[in-house]
Design an enzyme around this catalytic site. Structure first.
Site, mmCIF file in Angstrom:
data_model
loop_
_atom_site.group_PDB
_atom_site.id
_atom_site.type_symbol
_atom_site.label_atom_id
_atom_site.label_comp_id
_atom_site.label_asym_id
_atom_site.label_seq_id
_atom_site.Cartn_x
_atom_site.Cartn_y
_atom_site.Cartn_z
ATOM 1 N N SER A 95 0.828 -1.206 0.000
ATOM 2 C CA SER A 95 0.000 0.000 0.000
ATOM 3 C C SER A 95 0.868 1.265 0.000
ATOM 4 C CB SER A 95 -0.962 -0.052 1.196
ATOM 5 O OG SER A 95 -1.967 0.929 1.094
ATOM 6 N N ASP A 217 -10.107 -3.889 -5.832
ATOM 7 C CA ASP A 217 -9.452 -3.234 -4.699
ATOM 8 C C ASP A 217 -10.029 -1.825 -4.580
ATOM 9 O OD1 ASP A 217 -7.754 -1.961 -2.886
ATOM 10 O OD2 ASP A 217 -5.919 -2.781 -3.731
ATOM 11 N N HIS A 245 -7.580 -5.286 -0.534
ATOM 12 C CA HIS A 245 -6.365 -4.470 -0.544
ATOM 13 C C HIS A 245 -5.189 -5.137 0.164
ATOM 14 C CE1 HIS A 245 -4.204 -0.765 -1.123
ATOM 15 N NE2 HIS A 245 -4.015 -0.571 0.162
#
Length: 267
Positions: A95, A217, A245
């Site tokens: 991320s 996502d 995610h």
């Protein structure tokens, strides 16, 4: 302050093998990697750590000014690399940590020789010709909700971020991870994460790079993966058979396999 204690550095795997660094995202800690570590440590030396403010890091080291920019988190990475005297390590960032890795690799190119970007996003805000997934109003609402009631926000948002509603235990794990984060730390990290535009930094990436995306996502839609891949000439884009995610939790075998395939080709 001792860097290893400050960032709760853990080293596992093969002592003489090439090094893989695993960097967690917002509201998480190194525990988020536990399902893929066994596969990695069979072939590599694996370094895990917690950013200051997360997991088992040293709370007294938290500095809201330092960590109000991604450069502050990149400094954590650089200092861990220097403390361990790493050379040509592979940096795996989940991320927001994917862009932290870009900054760290630019700062100490001799220490980071490859990047793996897991569900990356250089900019969460929609722009002309760019879909980040969120409008300005979306971001404002998200941050306002987070800052006014962090625990409530965590309970509502973590399952959405995780996806996989048919596996509610995954959403509960992410919720618990978010809720374990100090709200003051989370507010700063969230603003840093969602308000930073790092698109221009992608042009600086010259090392071999793997971009891992999921089929669905809500935080980093497929358009973002395509954008990152197009912006980094040395990159390879792999779409995992996974949703949500956090594929290192929802699809650990596929995630580990993709990382190992990339690392084997790189070496």
């Amino acid at each position: 302050m001792d860097i290893r204690s400050r960032n709760n550095v853990t080293i596992t795997g093969l002592a003489d093998a090439p090094t893989v660094i695993l960097a967690h995202g917002f509201g998480c800690d190194q525990n988020m990697w536990r399902l893929i570590v066994p596969a990695l440590e069979e072939r590599y030396r694996v370094v895990l750590f917690d950013y200051v403010g997360a997991g088992g890091s040293e709370p007294s080291a938290w500095d809201p000014e330092r960590y109000s920019s991604l450069e502050g988190y990149a400094r954590d990475v650089v200092e861990v690399c220097e403390e361990l005297d790493l050379k040509e390590a592979a940096f795996v960032g989940h991320s927001v940590s994917a862009m932290v890795g870009v900054l760290a690799a630019r700062t100490v190119p001799e220490r980071i020789g490859a990047l793996v970007m897991v569900a990356p996003s250089p900019c969460y805000l929609d722009d002309d010709g760019y879909r980040g997934g969120f409008s300005a109003a979306d971001i404002d609402e998200l941050l306002e909700s987070l800052e006014s009631n962090y625990l409530g926000w965590s309970s509502a948002m973590a399952p959405v971020i995780m996806g996989n509603p048919d596996r509610p235990e995954l959403g509960r794990e992410l919720t618990n991870s978010f809720c374990a984060t100090d709200p003051d730390v989370a507010r700063v990290f969230a603003r840093t994460t969602f308000l930073t535009d790092s698109r221009a930094d992608l042009a600086d990436v010259t090392v071999p790079t793997l971009v891992l995306e999921c089929t669905e996502d809500v935080i980093a839609p497929r358009e973002v993966g395509a954008y990152v891949h197009a912006a980094i000439p040395s990159s390879r884009l792999v779409t995992l058979e996974a949703t949500g995610h956090c594929p290192q939790l929802s699809a650990p075998e596929a995630t580990a396999e993709a990382i190992l395939d990339f690392l084997a080709a790189w070496h």
